[in-house]
Motif scaffolding. Structure first.
Motif, PDB file in Angstrom:
ATOM      1  N   LEU A 216     -13.563   8.957   2.336  1.00 48.98           N
ATOM      2  CA  LEU A 216     -12.492   9.937   2.175  1.00 48.98           C
ATOM      3  C   LEU A 216     -13.075  11.225   1.613  1.00 48.98           C
ATOM      4  O   LEU A 216     -13.372  11.322   0.423  1.00 48.98           O
ATOM      5  N   ASP A 217     -13.244  12.198   2.475  1.00 50.27           N
ATOM      6  CA  ASP A 217     -13.821  13.490   2.099  1.00 50.27           C
ATOM      7  C   ASP A 217     -12.689  14.511   2.054  1.00 50.27           C
ATOM      8  O   ASP A 217     -12.278  15.054   3.070  1.00 50.27           O
ATOM      9  N   MET A 218     -12.174  14.786   0.848  1.00 49.67           N
ATOM     10  CA  MET A 218     -11.002  15.659   0.729  1.00 49.67           C
ATOM     11  C   MET A 218     -11.307  17.016   0.104  1.00 49.67           C
ATOM     12  O   MET A 218     -10.373  17.788  -0.152  1.00 49.67           O
ATOM     13  N   LEU A 219     -12.569  17.330  -0.169  1.00 50.21           N
ATOM     14  CA  LEU A 219     -12.875  18.648  -0.736  1.00 50.21           C
ATOM     15  C   LEU A 219     -12.354  19.742   0.188  1.00 50.21           C
ATOM     16  O   LEU A 219     -12.665  19.776   1.379  1.00 50.21           O
ATOM     17  N   GLY A 220     -11.544  20.629  -0.365  1.00 53.12           N
ATOM     18  CA  GLY A 220     -10.952  21.697   0.425  1.00 53.12           C
ATOM     19  C   GLY A 220      -9.577  21.369   0.970  1.00 53.12           C
ATOM     20  O   GLY A 220      -8.882  22.260   1.462  1.00 53.12           O
ATOM     21  N   ASN A 221      -9.168  20.090   0.900  1.00 52.09           N
ATOM     22  CA  ASN A 221      -7.833  19.741   1.386  1.00 52.09           C
ATOM     23  C   ASN A 221      -6.759  20.472   0.585  1.00 52.09           C
ATOM     24  O   ASN A 221      -6.885  20.649  -0.623  1.00 52.09           O
ATOM     25  N   PRO A 222      -5.668  20.864   1.232  1.00 53.46           N
ATOM     26  CA  PRO A 222      -4.587  21.517   0.502  1.00 53.46           C
ATOM     27  C   PRO A 222      -3.845  20.530  -0.384  1.00 53.46           C
ATOM     28  O   PRO A 222      -3.953  19.303  -0.206  1.00 53.46           O
ATOM     29  N   SER A 223      -3.109  21.039  -1.333  1.00 49.67           N
ATOM     30  CA  SER A 223      -2.223  20.183  -2.107  1.00 49.67           C
ATOM     31  C   SER A 223      -1.251  19.473  -1.169  1.00 49.67           C
ATOM     32  O   SER A 223      -0.731  20.066  -0.222  1.00 49.67           O
ATOM     33  N   SER A 224      -1.032  18.193  -1.439  1.00 48.11           N
ATOM     34  CA  SER A 224      -0.215  17.301  -0.609  1.00 48.11           C
ATOM     35  C   SER A 224      -0.803  17.067   0.771  1.00 48.11           C
ATOM     36  O   SER A 224      -0.130  16.548   1.664  1.00 48.11           O
ATOM     37  N   GLY A 225      -2.096  17.426   0.955  1.00 47.16           N
ATOM     38  CA  GLY A 225      -2.840  16.932   2.107  1.00 47.16           C
ATOM     39  C   GLY A 225      -3.438  15.583   1.733  1.00 47.16           C
ATOM     40  O   GLY A 225      -2.944  14.879   0.862  1.00 47.16           O
ATOM     41  N   GLY A 226      -4.536  15.219   2.392  1.00 50.97           N
ATOM     42  CA  GLY A 226      -5.186  13.956   2.057  1.00 50.97           C
ATOM     43  C   GLY A 226      -4.475  12.759   2.642  1.00 50.97           C
ATOM     44  O   GLY A 226      -4.021  12.801   3.788  1.00 50.97           O
ATOM     45  N   VAL A 227      -4.357  11.680   1.865  1.00 53.45           N
ATOM     46  CA  VAL A 227      -3.921  10.384   2.397  1.00 53.45           C
ATOM     47  C   VAL A 227      -2.403  10.320   2.520  1.00 53.45           C
ATOM     48  O   VAL A 227      -1.684  10.261   1.520  1.00 53.45           O
TER      49      VAL A 227
ATOM     50  N   ARG B 177      -9.250  15.050  -5.248  1.00 53.06           N
ATOM     51  CA  ARG B 177     -10.014  15.298  -4.025  1.00 53.06           C
ATOM     52  C   ARG B 177     -11.410  14.688  -3.965  1.00 53.06           C
ATOM     53  O   ARG B 177     -12.009  14.677  -2.907  1.00 53.06           O
ATOM     54  N   GLU B 178     -11.954  14.194  -5.039  1.00 54.17           N
ATOM     55  CA  GLU B 178     -13.308  13.656  -5.012  1.00 54.17           C
ATOM     56  C   GLU B 178     -13.461  12.560  -6.055  1.00 54.17           C
ATOM     57  O   GLU B 178     -12.704  12.500  -7.031  1.00 54.17           O
ATOM     58  N   PRO B 179     -14.457  11.685  -5.861  1.00 50.19           N
ATOM     59  CA  PRO B 179     -14.687  10.619  -6.844  1.00 50.19           C
ATOM     60  C   PRO B 179     -15.143  11.185  -8.181  1.00 50.19           C
ATOM     61  O   PRO B 179     -15.759  12.248  -8.256  1.00 50.19           O
ATOM     62  N   MET B 180     -14.840  10.460  -9.247  1.00 50.01           N
ATOM     63  CA  MET B 180     -15.398  10.811 -10.554  1.00 50.01           C
ATOM     64  C   MET B 180     -16.887  10.500 -10.544  1.00 50.01           C
ATOM     65  O   MET B 180     -17.300   9.455 -10.052  1.00 50.01           O
ATOM     66  N   SER B 181     -17.683  11.407 -11.089  1.00 46.57           N
ATOM     67  CA  SER B 181     -19.127  11.197 -11.143  1.00 46.57           C
ATOM     68  C   SER B 181     -19.670  11.695 -12.465  1.00 46.57           C
ATOM     69  O   SER B 181     -19.046  12.538 -13.137  1.00 46.57           O
TER      70      SER B 181
ATOM     71  N   ALA C  52       0.855  -1.193   0.000  1.00 48.60           N
ATOM     72  CA  ALA C  52       0.000   0.000   0.000  1.00 48.60           C
ATOM     73  C   ALA C  52       0.887   1.238   0.000  1.00 48.60           C
ATOM     74  O   ALA C  52       1.900   1.282   0.695  1.00 48.60           O
ATOM     75  N   THR C  53       0.514   2.247  -0.807  1.00 49.92           N
ATOM     76  CA  THR C  53       1.281   3.488  -0.869  1.00 49.92           C
ATOM     77  C   THR C  53       0.355   4.699  -0.786  1.00 49.92           C
ATOM     78  O   THR C  53      -0.839   4.620  -1.040  1.00 49.92           O
ATOM     79  N   SER C  54       0.953   5.840  -0.460  1.00 48.41           N
ATOM     80  CA  SER C  54       0.208   7.086  -0.256  1.00 48.41           C
ATOM     81  C   SER C  54      -0.326   7.653  -1.568  1.00 48.41           C
ATOM     82  O   SER C  54       0.309   7.507  -2.624  1.00 48.41           O
ATOM     83  N   THR C  55      -1.453   8.357  -1.483  1.00 52.55           N
ATOM     84  CA  THR C  55      -2.031   9.021  -2.655  1.00 52.55           C
ATOM     85  C   THR C  55      -2.271  10.513  -2.443  1.00 52.55           C
ATOM     86  O   THR C  55      -2.634  11.218  -3.380  1.00 52.55           O
ATOM     87  N   PHE C  56      -2.171  11.017  -1.214  1.00 49.68           N
ATOM     88  CA  PHE C  56      -2.333  12.433  -0.905  1.00 49.68           C
ATOM     89  C   PHE C  56      -3.670  12.956  -1.434  1.00 49.68           C
ATOM     90  O   PHE C  56      -4.702  12.335  -1.191  1.00 49.68           O
ATOM     91  N   GLU C  57      -3.706  14.062  -2.199  1.00 51.49           N
ATOM     92  CA  GLU C  57      -5.006  14.641  -2.585  1.00 51.49           C
ATOM     93  C   GLU C  57      -5.653  13.948  -3.774  1.00 51.49           C
ATOM     94  O   GLU C  57      -6.756  14.326  -4.183  1.00 51.49           O
TER      95      GLU C  57
END
Length: 551
Positions: free
Chosen positions: A62-73, A340-344, A28-33
Motif C-alpha cells: 500500500l503506497d499512499m504517499l501523495g494520496n489525498p485526504s479520504s483517498g487510499g483504502v 499514508r505510510e508505515p511507522m519507521s 473488514a472495514t475501510s481505513t482510507f489514508e
C-alpha cells in the motif's frame, strides 16, 4: 434474550465486509489514508469484537504517499475459500471532480493474522471491488464502473469479470450486470448464492443521509437481476428520529444455526446536528429469508435498530484495551495509526529514549506526504486524552503537541513552539475547511519548562484544551471549540454546485511533531492516555442524547 448493542464497531469503521469461518466471524472495514491498511475485527458471538493485526502493513502492499485526504483504502472485501483468506481493496489516488483514479488489488493469507501476500493488481475501472466464490470453484470480481462523462450516470453500473487464481489476473469478458434503481449512486456490490438464486446486495442513495441497502436477484450469475419489490431492505432515510443514521453498505453472514445477520454502515449525529464526528461506524441487524426467497429484516421493516437479538452462541470474552500507552514496549498499540505510510525508526521510535515515544518533526499538517503524526480513533462522544511532552523548539517552525484531527483541512492542534517575545510557548492552531486560524489572542509562555502536560476533553460538541506543569493542576487553554467540525459532514465543501472537498473518515486524537526548518527537531512523549467517560456499549445513545440536551 441476550442482545447486541449497536454500533458493534464504534468510531471510524465503515464499509463492513463480514464472513464466518467455522466458529469465527471476521469483519473488514475501510481505513482510507490511515496506515496500516484495512481494519479486521474478530468475534465468536457477533457481540464482542477484538481488533486483529492489520493485513496491509508494508509499503509494497500500500503506497499512499501523495494520496489525498479520504483517498487510499476504500471498501475492502474479505472472503474465504478452501483454506485461504482473500482480501480485495481499492487504493484511491484521486476522488474529487469528474475522475476517480481507483486501483484494485488482491492479497491472500492462510492465517487471518498474516502474513499477507504481496498484492495482485486487478483493474482500475471503479471502486468497491468484491470477490465471489461460486459453487463450481470459479471466482468472480464485481465492482462499480465509474463514468466521468458529462450527462452520464457517474455510477455506471456493476461490472462482473472472472478471476483466474492460476493466472493471478482477471480473464474473460466484462459484463455490466446491474444498473441500479431510481435511488441512484449504486455501489458496494456483494454477491451471494442461496435458494437457487444469485443475490446482489448493493448500497444506493449515497453514503450520507439517503443511504440504503438494495437487494436484487437472478437465477443466472449474468442476470438480469430483479430488484426486491418492497424496495430498500435497510435505510434510515426520512427517519430523523433514529439514533442510527446513514444506514447502508451492507454484507451478510449466516451463523452455525443458519440465522442470518446483516452488518452495515451507520452514523450517529451529534445532538441537534447532522455532524457525525465519530465517523461512519458498523452496526448489525437480524435478517431472515422469506417464504418467497427474499432477504428482509426480521421485523419486516427496513429501519436499523439499536438493540438486536443476539444469536445463541457462547459469549466471546475479549481483553479491554488499555487506557494508557506508556511507550515501554518494543512497539506501539495496534490502535495507533499513521498517515499514508508505515511507522519507521526514521521518524517514530520507542528505542531512542526508552520509556518515551520520540517523534521527529517532518512536514506540516497540510502535507499529503510525510507527516509525523500518530493517532487513534475517537470511539465515544465523551472522552479525555492526555500526554506529557518534552521538547526544545528553537524556532516558530518547530512544533509538537496534541492534535484532534479529521484531515489536513480540518483539525484543532494544541502545540508547543517558540515565539520571539514569549519564548517557549503554547498556542492553538485551527483549520476549518482550509481556513487557518489561531484562536488564542497571544501565545502562552512556558519558557523554562522542561516538560508540559497537555489534555483534551471532548463532550459531544464541545472540545476544551488544557495544560499543566505537573499533570495535576490544569489550566484551560483558549475557547471551547466545536468538535462537530471534525466530521465527514462538515468537511464536505461545495462552491457554486461544484464539490471542492469531501471526507469519509472520522475524528482521531493523537500526537504529532513538525520541523519546517530542517534542523532535526524532535519531541519526546512520556505517555498517551485515552479514556472514554461513558460506556456507550451499555447505555442507549438516546439516553445519552437526552442527558446531554438536559445539561
Amino acid at each position: 434474550m441476550s442482545e447486541i448493542i449497536n454500533p458493534i464497531l464504534r468510531g471510524f469503521n465503515p464499509d463492513p465486509s463480514i464472513i464466518r469461518v467455522e466458529d469465527d466471524y471476521y469483519i473488514a472495514t475501510s481505513t482510507f489514508e490511515w496506515f496500516p491498511g484495512v481494519q479486521i475485527h474478530h468475534s465468536k458471538d457477533l457481540r464482542n469484537w477484538e481488533l486483529l493485526p492489520h493485513p496491509l502493513t508494508r509499503h509494497s502492499q500500500l503506497d499512499m504517499l501523495g494520496n489525498p485526504s479520504s483517498g487510499g483504502v476504500w471498501a475492502p472485501c474479505l472472503s474465504y475459500h478452501e483454506g485461504t483468506f482473500y482480501l480485495i481493496y481499492t487504493d484511491v489516488k484521486s476522488h474529487i471532480g469528474p475522475f476517480k483514479d481507483t486501483h484494485n488489488y488482491l492479497v491472500t493469507a492462510t492465517d487471518i493474522r498474516g502474513p499477507w501476500s504481496e498484492p495482485i493488481y486487478l483493474n482500475s475501472s471503479g471502486f468497491d471491488p468484491s470477490l465471489f466464490h461460486d459453487d463450481n470453484g470459479n471466482k468472480w470480481l464485481v465492482n462499480i464502473v465509474w463514468d466521468h462523462r458529462k450527462n452520464k450516470n457517474s455510477f455506471g453500473g456493476i461490472l462482473l469479470q472472472e478471476y483466474s487464481a492460476q493466472e493471478e489476473k482477471l480473464v474473460g469478458s466484462i459484463r455490466n450486470i446491474f444498473k441500479g434503481t431510481s435511488l441512484g449512486l449504486t455501489e458496494a456490490p456483494h454477491l451471494y448464492k442461496k435458494n437457487g438464486y444469485y443475490y446482489l446486495v448493493t448500497a444506493e442513495g449515497g453514503t450520507r443521509y439517503n443511504h440504503a441497502v438494495t437487494v436484487a436477484r437472478s437465477q443466472s450469475l449474468f442476470g438480469p437481476y430483479e430488484v426486491d419489490p418492497k424496495g430498500p431492505v435497510l435505510t434510515s432515510k426520512g427517519k430523523p428520529e433514529l439514533a442510527l443514521q446513514k444506514a447502508g453498505h451492507a454484507s451478510i453472514v449466516e451463523t452455525q444455526d443458519n440465522e442470518v445477520y446483516m452488518v452495515h454502515l451507520t452514523g450517529r449525529p451529534l445532538p441537534g446536528s447532522e455532524n457525525c464526528n465519530l465517523g461512519r461506524e458498523t452496526s448489525i441487524q437480524k435478517a431472515v429469508w422469506t417464504d418467497d426467497q427474499w432477504l428482509r429484516l426480521e421485523d419486516g421493516g427496513n429501519r436499523p435498530h439499536e438493540r438486536v437479538e443476539a444469536p445463541s452462541l457462547p459469549e466471546f470474552t475479549i481483553k479491554p484495551v488499555p487506557e494508557t500507552e506508556d511507550f515501554d514496549g518494543e512497539g506501539l498499540s495496534i490502535h495507533f495509526n499513521s498517515l499514508r505510510e508505515p511507522m519507521s525508526e526514521e521518524w517514530v521510535s520507542v528505542k531512542e529514549r526508552p520509556g518515551y515515544l520520540r517523534l521527529r518533526g517532518r512536514e506540516s499538517m497540510n502535507s499529503n506526504h510525510r507527516q509525523s503524526l500518530i493517532a487513534r480513533r475517537q470511539q465515544a462522544f465523551s472522552i479525555v486524552a492526555e500526554t506529557e511532552v518534552e521538547c526544545r523548539p528553537q524556532t516558530f517552525q518547530h512544533m509538537a503537541g496534541l492534535i484532534y484531527y479529521y484531515n489536513n483541512r480540518n483539525y484543532y492542534y494544541l502545540c508547543i513552539s517558540k515565539d520571539e517575545e514569549a519564548g517557549k510557548c503554547l498556542y492553538i492552531m485551527s483549520n476549518d475547511r482550509g481556513d487557518y486560524d489561531e484562536p488564542l489572542a497571544a501565545p502562552i509562555s512556558i519558557e523554562g519548562w522542561e516538560k508540559v502536560y497537555l489534555k483534551a476533553e471532548i463532550e459531544y460538541h464541545a472540545l476544551q484544551f488544557y495544560y499543566s506543569p505537573d499533570g495535576e493542576n490544569w489550566t484551560a487553554v483558549g475557547p471551547v471549540l466545536d468538535a462537530g467540525k471534525i466530521s465527514d459532514d462538515h468537511a464536505e465543501l461545495k462552491k457554486g454546485g461544484t464539490l471542492l472537498d469531501q471526507g469519509f473518515t472520522g475524528a482521531f486524537i493523537g500526537l504529532c511533531s513538525q520541523d519546517l526548518s530542517g534542523r532535526d527537531f524532535y519531541a519526546d512523549f512520556d505517555y498517551f492516555s485515552y479514556v472514554e467517560r461513558d460506556n456507550e456499549t451499555q447505555i442507549s445513545h438516546k439516553t445519552e442524547k437526552a442527558r446531554y440536551v438536559a445539561q
